[in-house]
Design a protein around this motif. Structure first.
Motif, PDB file in Angstrom:
ATOM      1  N   LYS A 122      23.121  31.242 -41.462  1.00  0.00           N
ATOM      2  CA  LYS A 122      22.368  32.280 -40.735  1.00  0.00           C
ATOM      3  C   LYS A 122      22.956  33.652 -41.010  1.00  0.00           C
ATOM      4  O   LYS A 122      23.245  34.439 -40.096  1.00  0.00           O
ATOM      5  CB  LYS A 122      22.352  31.980 -39.229  1.00  0.00           C
ATOM      6  N   LEU A 123      23.161  33.900 -42.289  1.00  0.00           N
ATOM      7  CA  LEU A 123      23.784  35.152 -42.716  1.00  0.00           C
ATOM      8  C   LEU A 123      22.867  35.877 -43.695  1.00  0.00           C
ATOM      9  O   LEU A 123      22.326  35.262 -44.618  1.00  0.00           O
ATOM     10  CB  LEU A 123      25.133  34.830 -43.371  1.00  0.00           C
ATOM     11  N   LEU A 124      22.671  37.161 -43.462  1.00  0.00           N
ATOM     12  CA  LEU A 124      21.879  37.997 -44.363  1.00  0.00           C
ATOM     13  C   LEU A 124      22.824  38.986 -45.030  1.00  0.00           C
ATOM     14  O   LEU A 124      23.591  39.672 -44.354  1.00  0.00           O
ATOM     15  CB  LEU A 124      20.800  38.742 -43.572  1.00  0.00           C
ATOM     16  N   LEU A 125      22.772  39.028 -46.366  1.00  0.00           N
ATOM     17  CA  LEU A 125      23.687  39.882 -47.123  1.00  0.00           C
ATOM     18  C   LEU A 125      22.895  41.001 -47.790  1.00  0.00           C
ATOM     19  O   LEU A 125      21.987  40.732 -48.583  1.00  0.00           O
ATOM     20  CB  LEU A 125      24.414  39.059 -48.192  1.00  0.00           C
ATOM     21  N   HIS A 126      23.230  42.226 -47.459  1.00  0.00           N
ATOM     22  CA  HIS A 126      22.521  43.379 -48.021  1.00  0.00           C
ATOM     23  C   HIS A 126      23.433  44.113 -48.982  1.00  0.00           C
ATOM     24  O   HIS A 126      24.608  44.337 -48.674  1.00  0.00           O
ATOM     25  CB  HIS A 126      22.085  44.322 -46.903  1.00  0.00           C
ATOM     26  N   PHE A 127      22.869  44.486 -50.129  1.00  0.00           N
ATOM     27  CA  PHE A 127      23.694  45.153 -51.124  1.00  0.00           C
ATOM     28  C   PHE A 127      23.150  46.535 -51.456  1.00  0.00           C
ATOM     29  O   PHE A 127      21.950  46.719 -51.628  1.00  0.00           O
ATOM     30  CB  PHE A 127      23.815  44.302 -52.389  1.00  0.00           C
TER      31      PHE A 127
ATOM     32  N   VAL B  52      19.725  47.937 -52.678  1.00  0.00           N
ATOM     33  CA  VAL B  52      19.357  47.331 -53.955  1.00  0.00           C
ATOM     34  C   VAL B  52      18.664  45.990 -53.753  1.00  0.00           C
ATOM     35  O   VAL B  52      17.567  45.766 -54.246  1.00  0.00           O
ATOM     36  CB  VAL B  52      20.596  47.135 -54.853  1.00  0.00           C
ATOM     37  N   LEU B  53      19.320  45.076 -53.060  1.00  0.00           N
ATOM     38  CA  LEU B  53      18.700  43.778 -52.805  1.00  0.00           C
ATOM     39  C   LEU B  53      19.417  43.059 -51.672  1.00  0.00           C
ATOM     40  O   LEU B  53      20.530  43.432 -51.293  1.00  0.00           O
ATOM     41  CB  LEU B  53      18.631  42.919 -54.080  1.00  0.00           C
ATOM     42  N   SER B  54      18.743  42.048 -51.131  1.00  0.00           N
ATOM     43  CA  SER B  54      19.295  41.288 -50.015  1.00  0.00           C
ATOM     44  C   SER B  54      19.169  39.804 -50.293  1.00  0.00           C
ATOM     45  O   SER B  54      18.258  39.373 -50.997  1.00  0.00           O
ATOM     46  CB  SER B  54      18.546  41.624 -48.718  1.00  0.00           C
ATOM     47  N   HIS B  55      20.103  39.040 -49.745  1.00  0.00           N
ATOM     48  CA  HIS B  55      20.066  37.584 -49.855  1.00  0.00           C
ATOM     49  C   HIS B  55      20.225  36.973 -48.474  1.00  0.00           C
ATOM     50  O   HIS B  55      20.796  37.590 -47.575  1.00  0.00           O
ATOM     51  CB  HIS B  55      21.213  37.078 -50.743  1.00  0.00           C
TER      52      HIS B  55
END
Ligand code: GTP
Ligand code: MN
Ligand code: MN
Ligand code: MN
Ligand code: MN
Length: 210
Positions: free
Chosen positions: A117-122, A108-111
């Protein structure tokens, strides 16, 4: 978006492709870590107490740290994000991967949180009500039940006439990361509630903040 999350973190939306590019940044002294979490839901429409329509069954979890969040976790190297997401869902909620497994199409989206240094994928997946109840039932047999996950939680997808009980009070809980934003984003995206209904619930939720 639906406002910033409870924490002071600095979230910025980023495309999947740009996020993946960050992993391999040769100049990075400290590479970015990736995490992926997922919302599983089913449209409902059940009428409660002859009064309120529950719009959907949306599965969240009570985390070990007391925050509400979605199942998922930190990704390792060497496999796709979706591989590790599926692994976390199997561990945390006992998802039967032979029946339900997430693919890139469910993204859906990423932040990005630059400071960490963290990438959050939803990710989000719609299933039938019957499937959703089966998925929910399996959660207490999951390996991480009682450890990382203390139990499944259903989001109350209705609001009482007092404009307080139901979704607004639920939203005044503490959520991990930007789980609350992800939740509201998907509720609108999947046409479970309108933008106006969500906004109203959020405004009423603010009244219960300490
Ligand atoms: P370990 O196995 O102990 O490493 O935990 P995990 O891999 O299951 O990681 P976890 O689910 O705690 O997620 C890692 C990080 O992602 C958290 O510290 C949060 O910053 C963030 N996070 C956790 N849950 C969510 C969520 O539901 N939505 C979003 N957007 N971020 C989350
Ligand atoms: Mn985990
Ligand atoms: Mn986790
Ligand atoms: Mn993990
Ligand atoms: Mn773990």
């Amino acid at each position: 978006g639906y406002g910033r999350p409870d924490s002071e973190e600095d979230y910025e939306q980023i495309s999947y492709e740009d996020a993946m590019g960050k992993t391999w940044g040769k100049n990075e002294k400290k590479p970015y870590r990736h995490a992926a979490h997922a919302m599983i839901y089913a449209p409902d429409g059940k009428i409660l107490w002859d009064m309120y329509e529950n719009k959907a069954v949306i599965l969240m979890t009570m985390r070990f740290d007391g925050y509400i969040g979605f199942p998922g976790g930190i990704m390792d190297d060497g496999e796709t994000l979706e591989f590790w997401l599926n692994r976390e869902l199997e561990e945390e909620i006992g998802l039967d991967l032979t029946r339900h497994s997430f693919t890139k199409e469910d993204h859906v989206l990423s932040h990005v949180i630059h400071k960490k240094k963290l990438l959050l994928h939803f990710y989000c997946k719609r299933v039938t009500l019957e499937e959703c109840l089966e998925i929910e039932k399996r959660t207490i047999d999951a390996d991480e039940y009682g450890f990382e996950v203390l139990g499944p939680i259903r989001v109350p997808m209705f609001t009482f006439k007092d404009n307080e009980r139901g979704l607004p009070i639920f939203l005044s809980n503490k959520f991990i990361g930007n789980a609350k934003e992800d939740l509201l984003y998907c509720i609108e995206r999947e046409n479970i509630m309108t933008k106006e209904e969500i906004q109203l619930a959020l405004e009423n939720c603010e009244k219960f903040k300490a």
